[in-house]
Design an enzyme around this catalytic site. Structure first.
Site, PDB file in Angstrom:
ATOM      1  N   HIS A  18      62.109  50.342 103.899  1.00 14.02           N
ATOM      2  CA  HIS A  18      61.145  49.266 103.590  1.00 14.02           C
ATOM      3  C   HIS A  18      59.825  49.511 104.319  1.00 14.02           C
ATOM      4  O   HIS A  18      58.745  49.305 103.757  1.00 14.02           O
ATOM      5  CB  HIS A  18      61.706  47.901 104.027  1.00 14.02           C
ATOM      6  CG  HIS A  18      62.938  47.473 103.283  1.00 14.02           C
ATOM      7  ND1 HIS A  18      64.073  47.005 103.919  1.00 14.02           N
ATOM      8  CD2 HIS A  18      63.209  47.423 101.955  1.00 14.02           C
ATOM      9  CE1 HIS A  18      64.976  46.688 103.011  1.00 14.02           C
ATOM     10  NE2 HIS A  18      64.487  46.938 101.818  1.00 14.02           N
ATOM     11  N   LYS A  42      73.665  32.890  97.846  1.00 11.17           N
ATOM     12  CA  LYS A  42      74.273  34.033  98.533  1.00 11.17           C
ATOM     13  C   LYS A  42      74.282  33.774 100.037  1.00 11.17           C
ATOM     14  O   LYS A  42      73.263  33.331 100.581  1.00 11.17           O
ATOM     15  CB  LYS A  42      73.421  35.279  98.243  1.00 11.17           C
ATOM     16  CG  LYS A  42      74.194  36.553  98.033  1.00 11.17           C
ATOM     17  CD  LYS A  42      73.359  37.580  97.277  1.00 11.17           C
ATOM     18  CE  LYS A  42      72.702  38.593  98.176  1.00 11.17           C
ATOM     19  NZ  LYS A  42      71.945  39.618  97.432  1.00 11.17           N
ATOM     20  N   ARG A  91      64.479  54.400  94.935  1.00 15.53           N
ATOM     21  CA  ARG A  91      65.177  55.538  95.531  1.00 15.53           C
ATOM     22  C   ARG A  91      65.628  56.494  94.435  1.00 15.53           C
ATOM     23  O   ARG A  91      65.446  56.224  93.258  1.00 15.53           O
ATOM     24  CB  ARG A  91      66.374  55.047  96.358  1.00 15.53           C
ATOM     25  CG  ARG A  91      65.947  54.495  97.696  1.00 15.53           C
ATOM     26  CD  ARG A  91      67.029  53.645  98.299  1.00 15.53           C
ATOM     27  NE  ARG A  91      67.354  52.530  97.410  1.00 15.53           N
ATOM     28  CZ  ARG A  91      68.128  51.510  97.741  1.00 15.53           C
ATOM     29  NH1 ARG A  91      68.678  51.467  98.920  1.00 15.53           N
ATOM     30  NH2 ARG A  91      68.359  50.536  96.882  1.00 15.53           N
ATOM     31  N   SER A 129      69.793  48.347 102.771  1.00 13.74           N
ATOM     32  CA  SER A 129      70.215  47.250 103.654  1.00 13.74           C
ATOM     33  C   SER A 129      71.734  47.167 103.686  1.00 13.74           C
ATOM     34  O   SER A 129      72.317  46.870 104.728  1.00 13.74           O
ATOM     35  CB  SER A 129      69.634  45.927 103.149  1.00 13.74           C
ATOM     36  OG  SER A 129      68.232  45.940 103.263  1.00 13.74           O
TER      37      SER A 129
END
Ligand code: PNS
Length: 161
Positions: A18, A42, A91, A129
């Site tokens: 990040h 969540k 990515r 993450s």
């Protein structure tokens, strides 16, 4: 024209991947807001205050970058901040389908807001993450994946559990 971008994400936790994306975005845009999305459905690894605090420490060397949290639709948050662009990192594999779908949905919701993608550095292409969460939860060394301030926030959260 003041070019203002939003770099949105969960940042649970913020990683060196990040940081790489936000540093590059800060060179392209006059102003960048790192925006932590609050997803009440969540249960997060780190509470939103920890993520904001970690991100603030992580971007403190970048004078045109600030950190905020938001709930609701991302395009509405971008409009409320008068930002014209959303920045996302990509990515090597896996991200494309989800990112393409979300960018198209966001464009349908607000055609005035453009999404751009920055490819992550090769050395960060494996980093996510969820990798950091898994390593941290299993007692591994995650210090090479995050800035020291974020490592400390994670350590404090884990030891207080
Ligand atoms: O880092 P993440 O988990 O991929 O970030 C996801 C985030 C927060 C950017 C995304 O879930 C989001 O934009 N949430 C707000 C709701 C919204 O606008 N969704 C997009 C419409 S499909």
């Amino acid at each position: 024209m003041h070019r203002k971008a939003i770099y949105p994400g969960s940042f649970d936790p913020p990683t060196l991947g990040h940081l790489d994306v936000v540093e590059r975005a800060a060179k392209i845009f006059d102003e960048v807001i790192v925006a932590v999305g609050i997803n009440s459905a969540k249960v997060p690894f780190l509470p939103v205050e920890d993520r904001v605090q970690g991100l603030q420490a992580m971007v403190s060397h970048l004078p045109n970058v600030s950190v905020m949290s938001f709930s609701g639709l991302l395009v509405d948050f971008a409009t409320s901040q008068s930002a014209q662009v959303l920045v996302r990192g990509l990515r090597l594999t896996g991200d494309f389908d989800y990112e393409f779908q979300t960018a198209l949905a966001n464009r349908r919701l607000n055609p005035a807001i453009e999404t751009i993608f920055l490819m992550t550095k090769w050395e960060h292409s494996y980093l996510s993450s969820s990798v950091v969460r898994e390593v941290a939860s299993l007692g591994g060394d995650y210090s090479g994946f995050v800035v020291p301030a974020v490592a400390e926030i994670i350590r404090n959260r884990i030891t207080s559990r």
